[in-house]
Scaffold this motif. Structure first.
Motif, PDB file in Angstrom:
ATOM      1  N   GLY A 191     -33.780  -4.025   7.777  1.00 28.69           N
ATOM      2  CA  GLY A 191     -32.941  -2.901   8.165  1.00 28.69           C
ATOM      3  C   GLY A 191     -33.635  -1.864   9.019  1.00 28.69           C
ATOM      4  O   GLY A 191     -32.978  -1.006   9.615  1.00 28.69           O
ATOM      5  N   GLY A 192     -34.963  -1.891   9.082  1.00 29.12           N
ATOM      6  CA  GLY A 192     -35.704  -0.916   9.867  1.00 29.12           C
ATOM      7  C   GLY A 192     -35.825  -1.313  11.328  1.00 29.12           C
ATOM      8  O   GLY A 192     -35.433  -2.405  11.745  1.00 29.12           O
ATOM      9  N   THR A 193     -36.395  -0.404  12.110  1.00 29.67           N
ATOM     10  CA  THR A 193     -36.616  -0.650  13.540  1.00 29.67           C
ATOM     11  C   THR A 193     -37.949  -1.346  13.755  1.00 29.67           C
ATOM     12  O   THR A 193     -38.967  -0.924  13.215  1.00 29.67           O
ATOM     13  CB  THR A 193     -36.594   0.674  14.320  1.00 29.67           C
ATOM     14  OG1 THR A 193     -35.298   1.278  14.186  1.00 29.67           O
ATOM     15  CG2 THR A 193     -36.892   0.445  15.792  1.00 29.67           C
TER      16      THR A 193
ATOM     17  N   LEU B 180     -33.672 -16.146  16.244  1.00 34.44           N
ATOM     18  CA  LEU B 180     -32.324 -15.803  15.797  1.00 34.44           C
ATOM     19  C   LEU B 180     -32.136 -14.292  15.881  1.00 34.44           C
ATOM     20  O   LEU B 180     -32.871 -13.539  15.246  1.00 34.44           O
ATOM     21  CB  LEU B 180     -32.083 -16.279  14.359  1.00 34.44           C
ATOM     22  CG  LEU B 180     -32.216 -17.778  14.098  1.00 34.44           C
ATOM     23  CD1 LEU B 180     -32.075 -18.065  12.604  1.00 34.44           C
ATOM     24  CD2 LEU B 180     -31.167 -18.557  14.894  1.00 34.44           C
ATOM     25  N   GLY B 181     -31.174 -13.853  16.661  1.00 38.99           N
ATOM     26  CA  GLY B 181     -30.853 -12.438  16.700  1.00 38.99           C
ATOM     27  C   GLY B 181     -30.126 -12.018  15.435  1.00 38.99           C
ATOM     28  O   GLY B 181     -29.476 -12.836  14.775  1.00 38.99           O
ATOM     29  N   GLY B 182     -30.222 -10.738  15.104  1.00 41.73           N
ATOM     30  CA  GLY B 182     -29.511 -10.209  13.949  1.00 41.73           C
ATOM     31  C   GLY B 182     -28.291  -9.428  14.385  1.00 41.73           C
ATOM     32  O   GLY B 182     -27.839  -9.497  15.531  1.00 41.73           O
ATOM     33  N   SER B 183     -27.745  -8.654  13.460  1.00 43.59           N
ATOM     34  CA  SER B 183     -26.588  -7.824  13.782  1.00 43.59           C
ATOM     35  C   SER B 183     -26.999  -6.507  14.422  1.00 43.59           C
ATOM     36  O   SER B 183     -26.153  -5.769  14.923  1.00 43.59           O
ATOM     37  CB  SER B 183     -25.759  -7.566  12.520  1.00 43.59           C
ATOM     38  OG  SER B 183     -26.549  -6.919  11.529  1.00 43.59           O
ATOM     39  N   GLY B 184     -28.287  -6.179  14.398  1.00 43.71           N
ATOM     40  CA  GLY B 184     -28.775  -4.979  15.055  1.00 43.71           C
ATOM     41  C   GLY B 184     -28.962  -5.192  16.544  1.00 43.71           C
ATOM     42  O   GLY B 184     -29.034  -6.322  17.040  1.00 43.71           O
ATOM     43  N   ALA B 185     -29.047  -4.103  17.290  1.00 40.38           N
ATOM     44  CA  ALA B 185     -29.229  -4.174  18.735  1.00 40.38           C
ATOM     45  C   ALA B 185     -30.625  -4.691  19.075  1.00 40.38           C
ATOM     46  O   ALA B 185     -31.604  -4.382  18.393  1.00 40.38           O
ATOM     47  CB  ALA B 185     -29.012  -2.805  19.366  1.00 40.38           C
ATOM     48  N   ILE B 186     -30.717  -5.476  20.157  1.00 42.09           N
ATOM     49  CA  ILE B 186     -31.995  -5.947  20.684  1.00 42.09           C
ATOM     50  C   ILE B 186     -32.112  -5.448  22.116  1.00 42.09           C
ATOM     51  O   ILE B 186     -31.245  -5.727  22.955  1.00 42.09           O
ATOM     52  CB  ILE B 186     -32.103  -7.475  20.628  1.00 42.09           C
ATOM     53  CG1 ILE B 186     -31.989  -7.969  19.193  1.00 42.09           C
ATOM     54  CG2 ILE B 186     -33.422  -7.946  21.244  1.00 42.09           C
ATOM     55  CD1 ILE B 186     -32.049  -9.479  19.041  1.00 42.09           C
TER      56      ILE B 186
ATOM     57  N   THR C 151     -32.632  -2.108  14.616  1.00 42.81           N
ATOM     58  CA  THR C 151     -32.833  -2.254  16.055  1.00 42.81           C
ATOM     59  C   THR C 151     -34.181  -2.908  16.350  1.00 42.81           C
ATOM     60  O   THR C 151     -35.179  -2.630  15.684  1.00 42.81           O
ATOM     61  CB  THR C 151     -32.773  -0.877  16.740  1.00 42.81           C
ATOM     62  OG1 THR C 151     -31.474  -0.315  16.526  1.00 42.81           O
ATOM     63  CG2 THR C 151     -33.030  -0.990  18.236  1.00 42.81           C
ATOM     64  N   THR C 152     -34.215  -3.789  17.359  1.00 39.10           N
ATOM     65  CA  THR C 152     -35.454  -4.427  17.795  1.00 39.10           C
ATOM     66  C   THR C 152     -35.689  -4.077  19.264  1.00 39.10           C
ATOM     67  O   THR C 152     -34.795  -4.237  20.094  1.00 39.10           O
ATOM     68  CB  THR C 152     -35.381  -5.955  17.642  1.00 39.10           C
ATOM     69  OG1 THR C 152     -35.072  -6.284  16.294  1.00 39.10           O
ATOM     70  CG2 THR C 152     -36.703  -6.591  18.024  1.00 39.10           C
ATOM     71  N   ASN C 153     -36.899  -3.608  19.571  1.00 36.40           N
ATOM     72  CA  ASN C 153     -37.258  -3.230  20.927  1.00 36.40           C
ATOM     73  C   ASN C 153     -38.417  -4.083  21.428  1.00 36.40           C
ATOM     74  O   ASN C 153     -39.459  -4.162  20.766  1.00 36.40           O
ATOM     75  CB  ASN C 153     -37.662  -1.756  20.984  1.00 36.40           C
ATOM     76  CG  ASN C 153     -36.558  -0.833  20.523  1.00 36.40           C
ATOM     77  OD1 ASN C 153     -35.429  -0.920  20.990  1.00 36.40           O
ATOM     78  ND2 ASN C 153     -36.871   0.065  19.599  1.00 36.40           N
ATOM     79  N   PHE C 154     -38.244  -4.701  22.598  1.00 41.20           N
ATOM     80  CA  PHE C 154     -39.319  -5.430  23.259  1.00 41.20           C
ATOM     81  C   PHE C 154     -39.715  -4.617  24.488  1.00 41.20           C
ATOM     82  O   PHE C 154     -38.957  -4.533  25.451  1.00 41.20           O
ATOM     83  CB  PHE C 154     -38.868  -6.832  23.660  1.00 41.20           C
ATOM     84  CG  PHE C 154     -38.630  -7.760  22.502  1.00 41.20           C
ATOM     85  CD1 PHE C 154     -39.660  -8.536  22.004  1.00 41.20           C
ATOM     86  CD2 PHE C 154     -37.381  -7.848  21.915  1.00 41.20           C
ATOM     87  CE1 PHE C 154     -39.456  -9.397  20.937  1.00 41.20           C
ATOM     88  CE2 PHE C 154     -37.149  -8.705  20.847  1.00 41.20           C
ATOM     89  CZ  PHE C 154     -38.185  -9.472  20.352  1.00 41.20           C
TER      90      PHE C 154
END
Length: 324
Positions: free
Chosen positions: A114-116, A151-157, A136-139
């Motif tokens: 659940g964290g960033t 696999l992406g999640g339901s959070g924003a990438i 959220t995931t940030n690259f």
């Protein structure tokens, strides 16, 4: 140098600096409590303990071995990681944030929660599993997949740099995927999210498999976008929303097939062709262009124009009515 257990507990901004070319071997537990570790490398075949006060660093941390390990990061950051341990699982935080630096996944798993999570440097996957969560995931740097499963999640990438898939499988989920740079598919299978995917500078497909997953792709921002594909790419919904004088430029021999809605919001589309099998939405801010727009089926549609202009139109659709 060979250690059993090793603890790094430097207060404040203090760091352990390992000579470049030197490797520290840890067979027991590596406990990262505070400070950072720079240069050189640590080769870990035992357990890892990480505390939120640890500030990462530039040392290479090789996580190796066959023994099962589960680690949950609660905050802070970690050094550059090379994960080559098939039974090791690294979990992101349930809340708050955690920062990876350079990451290479050869085997093993990284699981979001659940964290960033921020990948602050180059991300490379050649095997193993990476699965994002609800956070959220940030690259922040380049993303390359050359094997394994992402696999992406339901959070924003969010991607700030280039996005390249050469082999392996990338499957989006319900969250948004925002790539503020170039998309390159050299191979493998890329399944877009079922939500919305944003692309900025280019879309290149040199032989990868793209599956639209009933989602939407948006070419956005005020910089122009080039599209160069393997003759044909099939989208569900496609939106062109380029600000100002920006445009998308499709390779002259390529066709974009839109099965859902084509939304022409802003900018232009030049060269190549778009074949529309679904609905058309046109905004007066859209500036037309030289792309051939084919509407050639028997679906009943009413299309209203309130201003602006359209690309070159090739229409063979007896049930379509256009008026302005």
């Amino acid at each position: 140098v060979l250690f059993n257990n090793l603890t790094i507990d430097k207060g404040g901004f203090a760091a352990v600096s390992i000579a470049i070319g030197d490797v520290i071997h840890v067979e027991g537990t590596l406990n990262l409590k505070d400070g950072s570790a720079n240069n050189g490398a640590i080769r870990l075949t035992g357990d890892l303990e990480h505390h939120a006060n640890f500030g990462g660093g530039t040392a290479d941390l090789f996580i190796l071995g066959e023994d099962p390990r589960v680690n949950t990061f609660t905050g802070g950051s970690i050094m550059d990681i090379i994960l080559h341990a098939p039974n090791t699982v690294l979990f992101g935080p349930d809340s708050g944030s955690f920062t990876f630096n350079r990451v290479t996944v050869q085997s093993g798993s990284i699981i979001g929660s659940g964290g960033t999570i921020t990948f602050n440097s180059v991300f490379s996957q050649t095997g193993g599993l990476v699965r994002m969560g609800t956070g959220t995931t940030n690259f922040s740097n380049t993303f390359t997949e050359d094997g394994g499963l992402f696999l992406g999640g339901s959070g924003a990438i969010n991607h700030s740099s280039s996005f390249t898939i050469t082999s392996g499988t990338y499957t989006g989920s319900s969250g948004t995927l925002d790539i503020n740079n170039a998309v390159t598919l050299n191979g493998g299978t890329f399944t877009a999210p079922s939500g919305t995917m944003y692309v900025q500078t280019s879309w290149t497909n040199n032989g990868g498999q793209f599956l639209h997953n009933s989602g939407s792709v948006v070419f956005d921002t005020t910089s122009s976008t080039t599209v160069n594909i393997d003759q044909r790419e099939i989208f569900n919904n496609l939106k062109i929303d380029k600000g100002g004088s920006a445009y998308i430029s499709i390779n002259s021999s390529d066709i974009l097939v839109v099965e859902g809605e084509l939304s022409l919001q802003d900018g232009q589309s030049n060269n190549g062709a778009i074949r529309l099998n679904g609905d058309l939405t046109h905004n007066p801010d859209f500036g037309g262009g030289t792309t051939d727009l084919y509407i050639v089926d028997n679906k009943q549609r009413i299309i209203e124009f309130e201003g602006g202009s359209l690309m070159d139109l090739v229409m063979h659709a007896p049930e379509v009515v256009m008026f302005s």
